[in-house]
Design an enzyme around this catalytic site. Structure first.
Site, PDB file in Angstrom:
ATOM      1  N   TRP A  45      44.632   3.078  61.321  1.00 56.04           N
ATOM      2  CA  TRP A  45      45.688   3.809  62.025  1.00 56.04           C
ATOM      3  C   TRP A  45      47.010   3.064  62.090  1.00 56.04           C
ATOM      4  O   TRP A  45      48.030   3.664  62.376  1.00 56.04           O
ATOM      5  CB  TRP A  45      45.215   4.151  63.441  1.00 56.04           C
ATOM      6  CG  TRP A  45      44.501   5.455  63.493  1.00 56.04           C
ATOM      7  CD1 TRP A  45      43.399   5.816  62.769  1.00 56.04           C
ATOM      8  CD2 TRP A  45      44.838   6.578  64.318  1.00 56.04           C
ATOM      9  NE1 TRP A  45      43.032   7.105  63.098  1.00 56.04           N
ATOM     10  CE2 TRP A  45      43.898   7.591  64.061  1.00 56.04           C
ATOM     11  CE3 TRP A  45      45.835   6.822  65.255  1.00 56.04           C
ATOM     12  CZ2 TRP A  45      43.916   8.834  64.694  1.00 56.04           C
ATOM     13  CZ3 TRP A  45      45.849   8.053  65.902  1.00 56.04           C
ATOM     14  CH2 TRP A  45      44.904   9.047  65.623  1.00 56.04           C
TER      15      TRP A  45
ATOM     16  N   TYR B 148      42.029   1.652  54.908  1.00 59.12           N
ATOM     17  CA  TYR B 148      41.921   2.677  55.952  1.00 59.12           C
ATOM     18  C   TYR B 148      42.323   2.107  57.306  1.00 59.12           C
ATOM     19  O   TYR B 148      41.982   0.973  57.631  1.00 59.12           O
ATOM     20  CB  TYR B 148      40.472   3.190  56.034  1.00 59.12           C
ATOM     21  CG  TYR B 148      40.311   4.275  57.069  1.00 59.12           C
ATOM     22  CD1 TYR B 148      40.626   5.593  56.746  1.00 59.12           C
ATOM     23  CD2 TYR B 148      39.903   4.001  58.364  1.00 59.12           C
ATOM     24  CE1 TYR B 148      40.515   6.600  57.695  1.00 59.12           C
ATOM     25  CE2 TYR B 148      39.787   5.005  59.311  1.00 59.12           C
ATOM     26  CZ  TYR B 148      40.094   6.295  58.971  1.00 59.12           C
ATOM     27  OH  TYR B 148      39.998   7.303  59.899  1.00 59.12           O
TER      28      TYR B 148
END
Ligand SMILES: Nc1nc2c(c(=O)[nH]1)N[C@H]1C(S)=C(S)[C@@H](COP(=O)(O)OP(=O)(O)OC[C@H]3O[C@@H](n4cnc5c(=O)[nH]c(N)nc54)[C@H](O)[C@@H]3O)O[C@H]1N2
Ligand SMILES: Nc1nc2c(c(=O)[nH]1)N[C@H]1C(S)=C(S)[C@@H](COP(=O)(O)OP(=O)(O)OC[C@H]3O[C@@H](n4cnc5c(=O)[nH]c(N)nc54)[C@H](O)[C@@H]3O)O[C@H]1N2
Ligand SMILES: [Mo]
Length: 783
Positions: A114, A112
């Site tokens: 960005w 996980y």
């Protein structure tokens, strides 16, 4: 002197970057951005700075055969630098060993995070695609952003429109809203960001216009500054996590005064009678009236009644920030807000109804492009095991353990190897001391990183990767009509390689080269993605130039076909033809599906459930301050915390802790003092900022300070830099969504007594060039 200006796109904006003789010398906002973010400046001095991972590095103990480490070596031992050939050989062999000995489910690669903007070099796409070519991996579902909403909204509305996209657009709000009630406010700082890349920052202007046109804006939040900058706003402070009670009381005002829209409820919703009985207290003996909610929320009873009446009298838009559902029982404020909007009966009308996350990013409220941007194809994952993303520490600590999730009984796989590319769990996860412990369990942890973040420091094998300035890519972003040719501006720093290039090297070693690359290099992939985008756009009537033209021009500004939309507008117009994807085809104020799960922590309709940790709980006698940990104004998460913009916002070298002067005085704390923030899970240092911009009893410490334990690798070490996640609880919202609850945290704050330890998060880690020669990472060779 060789000098060139190029466009690049980051999650916080599009910038004109200038390099001279191989050095990055300028980062200026793209001239087309009406309201640019300063965050881009932080790339100067850091992209070519001493915190880059220069060469592949392996933890010394791991090389010596110490795999899983129960004694805290991971995070504290020095690294041995190795050549790329050696590193790739080691990683390929280790992946192969684990998949043969334990099966592919023993590889956890939710990964996980960005990462960076840029469609092709998107780290998660790359790692997932690669692992799918070698048999798959245990994956994660949901996000830290809005996991509870991702689960509850499909039950209630049949999908996630109004959360992740397809919001009612600003134009309708500007023209028709007369009252905007924003739970969690509309902080301008968060609208700097657009995942995948921002081009034009327009959210703040849209909001100013709506208020300029006569809408009254109410900021319902413990924090005054959650109001948008420069917009006339009423601040209605409330106790954190009490929004559901207040929403239910607003429903009570409407029902008890017969101000609710019976026609709307009958035609578009199911379950109103059950909800009505709950609101009036017929089903549990407790009317959810304004007096009841006033005691829970601290908002005066008459203020709640007046607001309910005003809502009924005016076209009202309910905006709810994403933060509200990152709390204990975070499903409830969303379900309650929809229930309230349904009673008001303006769902599907411009300027009315509800929407989630306006100003949580720049995207909400902007029109969709009307087609999908393509992404790197993922292939198929043959491993069925998955976890809700925030259950990672549970998984590592309890292999084989069972858990419930959205109606299913599931169990945790036995993970031996963790692979992370493009995220920072030592930023994003809650209860980091528990993660430090869980993180010692796997046999091998592999991380791809440009920088020496805490996650890189806690890995066994660190592979250095490029930033977007060091490679070619494409920026495609939802609701943005600017497509950017992100051209390489500088050479890769040190020995950094692209994630794609690393996986090419690994797939070749594992016999999956053709499956992974399909015979293409990066530039061919970029062209293929662009051609797909051009096809998709063309089918929706949006014209894109040829690839060559686009690459030459450096960007393409596309004409929008969609300019306006209203959430659930077509459902309102014809609920039979445009049935929702819920079992009833309607808005489910009561869900028999959820009711059937039998969860007391998330029953069949919106309810008030007291958070386990908040100012109303017994624990508040000992830990009397509610800690909120919002997004940082001066960066995206932990990215570029070492950059100039973020460092300018530090107080006494640490993250700023906002505290009300009343609470500060009671503790002898002065502005700028180094304070100790602590609870039973951990403690950190922060720099005090005294402000009456939040209510007494509430403190705020933004996320993003690089995790900096005084004793790396040891759980319960003092964190020196102000990372709030050593304090937050690692518990699911409920059995339904199992999502993060960082905003339900109690702490005590005191003046730090003793010698203040220096922040060391920005010192490069110790590396050794061979197994027995200690030293410090040398300067990065510049090509
Ligand atoms: N207490 C608390 N905790 C929170 C939140 C909160 O509100 N409160 N918010 C949560 C939310 S909403 C989120 S989304 C998460 C965010 O958590 P993350 O997304 O994990 O945080 P980032 O700092 O963006 O981490 C991205 C990492 O990727 C690296 N990177 C950048 N480009 C590349 C690349 O091209 N390749 C590779 N391999 N790496 C790259 C960056 O250097 C950085 O270390 O945090 C969550 N945590
Ligand atoms: N500058 C910047 N912008 C960002 C990000 C970033 O890292 N930096 N991250 C991006 C990401 S990944 C995401 S998911 C979004 C997140 O967007 P949000 O979740 O909307 O943002 P937060 O800053 O966590 O919270 C917004 C406000 O909610 C308030 N709040 C917290 N708890 C409660 C409560 O119980 N009740 C009420 N009424 N208010 C409460 C806090 O005061 C806080 O300032 O932001 C995005 N935007
Ligand atoms: Mo997020």
């Amino acid at each position: 002197m060789e000098s060139e200006t190029l466009l690049t796109t980051m999650h916080w904006g599009t910038y004109e970057v200038r390099a001279e003789n191989g050095r990055l010398v300028g980062v200026e906002p793209w001239s087309g951005d009406p309201d640019p973010s300063p965050i881009g400046k932080s790339m100067l001095g850091t992209v070519q700075g001493d915190l880059r991972v220069a060469r592949p590095a392996v933890r010394r103990g791991w090389l010596e055969g110490n795999r899983s480490t129960t004694n805290g070596r991971r995070g504290s031992e020095p690294f041995v630098e190795v050549s790329w050939e050696t590193a790739l050989d080691i990683v390929a062999a280790e992946l192969d060993r684990v998949r043969v000995e334990h099966g592919n489910s023993a590889i956890y690669a939710g990964s996980y995070g960005w990462a960076s903007a840029g469609r092709f070099h998107h780290a998660q796409s790359q790692v997932h695609r690669f692992l799918n070519t070698i048999g798959g991996y245990t994956s994660s579902v949901l996000s830290y952003s809005y996991g509870a909403a991702e689960i509850i909204l499909p039950h209630v509305l049949g999908g996630t429109d109004g959360l992740t996209g397809n919001h009612s657009t600003w134009d309708g709000i500007e023209r028709h809203s007369k009252l905007i009630v924003a739970f969690g406010g509309l902080p301008w700082r968060n609208a700097q960001i657009q995942g995948g890349g921002a081009a034009r920052h327009e959210a703040a202007a849209a909001l100013r216009k709506a208020v300029g046109n006569g809408a009254r804006l109410v900021n319902v939040s413990p924090v005054r500054d959650d109001a948008p900058r420069g917009v006339d706003t009423e601040w209605l402070p409330l106790r954190p996590n009490s929004d559901t009670a207040m929403m239910l009381a607003l429903c009570h005002v409407l029902v008890s005064e017969r101000l609710h829209d019976e026609g709307f409820l009958a035609r578009y919703c199911t379950g109103f009678e059950i909800v009505r009985a709950y609101i009036l207290g017929e089903s549990d003996g407790q009317p959810k009236d304004a007096a009841w909610a006033a005691a829970l929320s601290g908002v005066a009873e008459d203020r709640i009644v007046a607001l309910g009446r005003e809502m009924a009298a005016k076209r009202t838009m309910l905006m709810v920030s994403w933060s509200l559902q990152r709390a204990d029982h975070g499903e409830q404020p969303y379900w309650a807000a929809i229930t309230l909007a349904a009673l008001l009966g303006e769902v599907g009308l411009p300027g009315g109804g509800f929407g989630f996350g306006y100003s949580s990013t720049n995207g909400a409220g902007r029109p969709e492009m009307g087609f999908r941007w393509p992404s790197v194809p993922q292939g198929k994952n043959r491993v069925p095991d998955l976890i809700p993303v925030a259950r990672i520490a549970d998984m590592l600590l309890n292999p084989g353990g069972s858990f419930e999730f959205n109606g299913a009984a599931m169990s945790y796989p036995d993970v031996r190897l963790v692979y992370w590319a493009g995220g920072n769990p030592f930023h994003h996860h809650q209860d980091l001391n528990r993660l430090v412990e869980a993180w010692q369990r796997p046999e091998t942890i592999i991380v791809h990183e440009p920088f020496w973040t805490a996650t890189a420091r806690h890995a066994d094998i660190v592979l250095p990767v490029t930033t977007p300035l060091e490679r070619n890519d494409l920026a495609f972003s939802n609701r943005e009509n600017l497509v950017v040719a992100m051209k390489q501006a500088i050479d890769p720093v040190g020995e950094a390689r692209d994630d794609y290039q690393i996986f090419c090297g690994l797939s070749a070693r594992l016999g999956a080269s053709e499956a992974f690359t399909e015979g293409r290099d990066a530039s061919q992939w970029i062209r293929v993605l662009y051609e797909q985008a051009k096809d998709n756009a063309g089918a929706a009537g949006v014209e894109m130039p040829s690839f060559d033209r686009f690459w030459q021009d450096g960007h393409a500004d596309l004409a929008r076909q969609v300019t306006s939309q209203t959430l659930l507008g077509s459902f309102r117009a014809d609920p039979e033809r445009n049935r929702l994807a819920t079992p009833s085809g309607r808005i489910e104020l009561f869900s028999s599906t959820i009711d059937g799960f039998g969860y007391n922590d998330c029953p069949g309709h919106a309810v008030w459930r007291e958070p386990r940790e908040w100012l109303g709980s017994d624990l508040a006698e000992r830990l009397p301050l509610h800690l909120l940990s919002p997004q940082p104004a001066d960066k995206l998460h932990s990215q570029y915390d070492h950059g100039s913009v973020s460092r300018a916002g530090k107080v006494s070298d640490r993250a700023p802790l906002w505290i009300n002067p009343v609470d500060a005085a009671a503790r002898g704390i002065q502005d700028g003092a180094v304070v100790l923030v602590s609870n039973d899970r951990g403690s950190c240092l922060a720099g005090a900022v005294l402000t009456d911009g939040l209510i007494p009893g509430v403190v705020q410490l933004p996320t993003g300070a690089w995790f900096d334990p005084a004793e790396p690798g040891q759980p319960h070490s003092l964190e020196k830099h102000g990372n709030p996640n050593v304090l937050t609880p690692d518990r699911g919202t409920s059995r339904l969504a199992q999502s993060p609850t960082c905003n339900s945290t109690l702490v005590e704050v005191s003046l730090f007594a003793g010698v203040i330890p220096a922040v060391t998060a920005f010192d490069p880690p110790v590396t050794v060039s061979s197994l027995n020669r200690p030293g410090v990472a040398g300067p990065i060779p510049r090509s």
